[in-house]
Structures are given as structure tokens and as C-alpha cells.
Design a protein around this motif. Sequence first.
Motif, PDB file in Angstrom:
ATOM      1  N   ASN A  34       0.861  -1.170   0.000  1.00 10.69           N
ATOM      2  CA  ASN A  34       0.000   0.000   0.000  1.00 10.69           C
ATOM      3  C   ASN A  34       0.909   1.236   0.000  1.00 10.69           C
ATOM      4  OD1 ASN A  34      -1.604   2.210   0.719  1.00 10.69           O
ATOM      5  ND2 ASN A  34      -3.046   0.901   1.801  1.00 10.69           N
ATOM      6  N   VAL A  35       0.801   2.047  -1.041  1.00 10.28           N
ATOM      7  CA  VAL A  35       1.661   3.220  -1.185  1.00 10.28           C
ATOM      8  C   VAL A  35       0.849   4.518  -1.081  1.00 10.28           C
ATOM      9  CG1 VAL A  35       3.445   2.015  -2.504  1.00 10.28           C
ATOM     10  CG2 VAL A  35       1.520   3.062  -3.711  1.00 10.28           C
ATOM     11  N   GLU A  36      -0.289   4.445  -0.403  1.00 11.64           N
ATOM     12  CA  GLU A  36      -1.150   5.628  -0.271  1.00 11.64           C
ATOM     13  C   GLU A  36      -0.436   6.829   0.330  1.00 11.64           C
ATOM     14  OE1 GLU A  36      -5.651   4.492   0.522  1.00 11.64           O
ATOM     15  OE2 GLU A  36      -4.278   3.570   1.976  1.00 11.64           O
ATOM     16  N   ASP A  37       0.472   6.596   1.247  1.00  9.32           N
ATOM     17  CA  ASP A  37       1.139   7.701   1.940  1.00  9.32           C
ATOM     18  C   ASP A  37       2.485   8.084   1.331  1.00  9.32           C
ATOM     19  OD1 ASP A  37      -0.967   7.879   3.781  1.00  9.32           O
ATOM     20  OD2 ASP A  37      -0.068   6.312   5.019  1.00  9.32           O
ATOM     21  N   ASP A  38       2.818   7.504   0.186  1.00 12.59           N
ATOM     22  CA  ASP A  38       4.084   7.786  -0.487  1.00 12.59           C
ATOM     23  C   ASP A  38       3.871   8.917  -1.491  1.00 12.59           C
ATOM     24  OD1 ASP A  38       6.249   7.738  -2.397  1.00 12.59           O
ATOM     25  OD2 ASP A  38       6.755   5.736  -1.645  1.00 12.59           O
ATOM     26  N   SER A  39       4.512  10.055  -1.269  1.00 15.41           N
ATOM     27  CA  SER A  39       4.283  11.235  -2.104  1.00 15.41           C
ATOM     28  C   SER A  39       4.644  11.008  -3.576  1.00 15.41           C
ATOM     29  CB  SER A  39       5.042  12.446  -1.552  1.00 15.41           C
ATOM     30  OG  SER A  39       6.430  12.190  -1.534  1.00 15.41           O
ATOM     31  N   ASP A  40       5.637  10.175  -3.847  1.00 16.15           N
ATOM     32  CA  ASP A  40       5.984   9.895  -5.245  1.00 16.15           C
ATOM     33  C   ASP A  40       4.819   9.238  -5.977  1.00 16.15           C
ATOM     34  OD1 ASP A  40       8.544  10.948  -5.024  1.00 16.15           O
ATOM     35  OD2 ASP A  40       9.410   9.013  -4.443  1.00 16.15           O
ATOM     36  N   TYR A  41       4.139   8.334  -5.304  1.00 13.01           N
ATOM     37  CA  TYR A  41       2.991   7.661  -5.907  1.00 13.01           C
ATOM     38  C   TYR A  41       1.765   8.571  -5.919  1.00 13.01           C
ATOM     39  CZ  TYR A  41       5.574   3.300  -5.997  1.00 13.01           C
ATOM     40  OH  TYR A  41       6.492   2.335  -6.271  1.00 13.01           O
ATOM     41  N   GLN A  42       1.603   9.406  -4.893  1.00  8.54           N
ATOM     42  CA  GLN A  42       0.462  10.326  -4.836  1.00  8.54           C
ATOM     43  C   GLN A  42       0.463  11.267  -6.033  1.00  8.54           C
ATOM     44  OE1 GLN A  42       0.823  12.252  -1.043  1.00  8.54           O
ATOM     45  NE2 GLN A  42      -0.228  10.596   0.035  1.00  8.54           N
ATOM     46  N   ARG A  43       1.634  11.753  -6.405  1.00 10.89           N
ATOM     47  CA  ARG A  43       1.715  12.667  -7.559  1.00 10.89           C
ATOM     48  C   ARG A  43       1.201  12.008  -8.829  1.00 10.89           C
ATOM     49  NH1 ARG A  43       6.268  14.382  -4.925  1.00 10.89           N
ATOM     50  NH2 ARG A  43       7.728  13.023  -5.998  1.00 10.89           N
ATOM     51  N   ARG A  44       1.348  10.687  -8.896  1.00 15.32           N
ATOM     52  CA  ARG A  44       0.913   9.946 -10.086  1.00 15.32           C
ATOM     53  C   ARG A  44      -0.448   9.275  -9.871  1.00 15.32           C
ATOM     54  NH1 ARG A  44       5.843   6.221 -11.083  1.00 15.32           N
ATOM     55  NH2 ARG A  44       6.164   6.567  -8.876  1.00 15.32           N
ATOM     56  N   ASP A  45      -1.085   9.549  -8.702  1.00 16.57           N
ATOM     57  CA  ASP A  45      -2.399   9.003  -8.354  1.00 16.57           C
ATOM     58  C   ASP A  45      -2.399   7.474  -8.372  1.00 16.57           C
ATOM     59  OD1 ASP A  45      -4.990   9.350  -7.425  1.00 16.57           O
ATOM     60  OD2 ASP A  45      -5.844   9.271  -9.436  1.00 16.57           O
ATOM     61  N   ILE A  46      -1.320   6.884  -7.831  1.00 19.03           N
ATOM     62  CA  ILE A  46      -1.196   5.426  -7.711  1.00 19.03           C
ATOM     63  C   ILE A  46      -1.307   5.088  -6.228  1.00 19.03           C
ATOM     64  CG2 ILE A  46       0.320   3.437  -8.014  1.00 19.03           C
ATOM     65  CD1 ILE A  46       1.663   5.055 -10.317  1.00 19.03           C
ATOM     66  N   HIS A  47      -2.193   4.132  -5.893  1.00 16.18           N
ATOM     67  CA  HIS A  47      -2.427   3.807  -4.486  1.00 16.18           C
ATOM     68  C   HIS A  47      -1.931   2.428  -4.094  1.00 16.18           C
ATOM     69  CE1 HIS A  47      -4.690   7.470  -4.090  1.00 16.18           C
ATOM     70  NE2 HIS A  47      -5.250   7.153  -5.240  1.00 16.18           N
ATOM     71  N   TYR A  48      -1.713   1.570  -5.057  1.00 21.51           N
ATOM     72  CA  TYR A  48      -1.197   0.236  -4.766  1.00 21.51           C
ATOM     73  C   TYR A  48      -0.092  -0.090  -5.741  1.00 21.51           C
ATOM     74  CZ  TYR A  48      -4.704  -0.929  -1.372  1.00 21.51           C
ATOM     75  OH  TYR A  48      -5.470  -0.942  -0.248  1.00 21.51           O
ATOM     76  N   ASN A  49       0.919  -0.762  -5.255  1.00 18.55           N
ATOM     77  CA  ASN A  49       2.008  -1.234  -6.097  1.00 18.55           C
ATOM     78  C   ASN A  49       1.960  -2.756  -6.029  1.00 18.55           C
ATOM     79  OD1 ASN A  49       4.309  -1.508  -7.586  1.00 18.55           O
ATOM     80  ND2 ASN A  49       5.698  -0.956  -5.936  1.00 18.55           N
ATOM     81  N   LEU A  50       1.458  -3.370  -7.091  1.00 21.18           N
ATOM     82  CA  LEU A  50       1.277  -4.821  -7.097  1.00 21.18           C
ATOM     83  C   LEU A  50       2.423  -5.499  -7.803  1.00 21.18           C
ATOM     84  CD1 LEU A  50      -2.489  -4.932  -8.044  1.00 21.18           C
ATOM     85  CD2 LEU A  50      -1.489  -5.018  -5.772  1.00 21.18           C
TER      86      LEU A  50
END
Length: 50
Positions: A34-50
Amino acid sequence: MTYIIHDTLEVAKLAASDISARLCSKPETISVVNVEDDSDYQRRDIHYNL
């Protein structure tokens, strides 16, 4: 009907937890991060890294 942002966020947290549990229960799942709190993923609107 009145919506309170806190309630909405709580529902989102429960949903994320349920999704994680469901994905982890599948035998073909290797890992769920779960990458909800990772700013790098937030910028790209990605919430899960599967």
C-alpha cells in the motif's frame, strides 16, 4: 444528508484494508504494498504497487 470528511476518510481506510486483505488472500498474489502515503505515488495518483 450531511457528510463529514472524517467519516469519508474512515470508509476509504476500511476499503483499502479490505482490498489489501482480499488481494493477499489470493494464492497467485506474491506481494501487496500500500503506497497511499508515499508522495511519489500520490503525484501519479497510484495507491497500490502490485
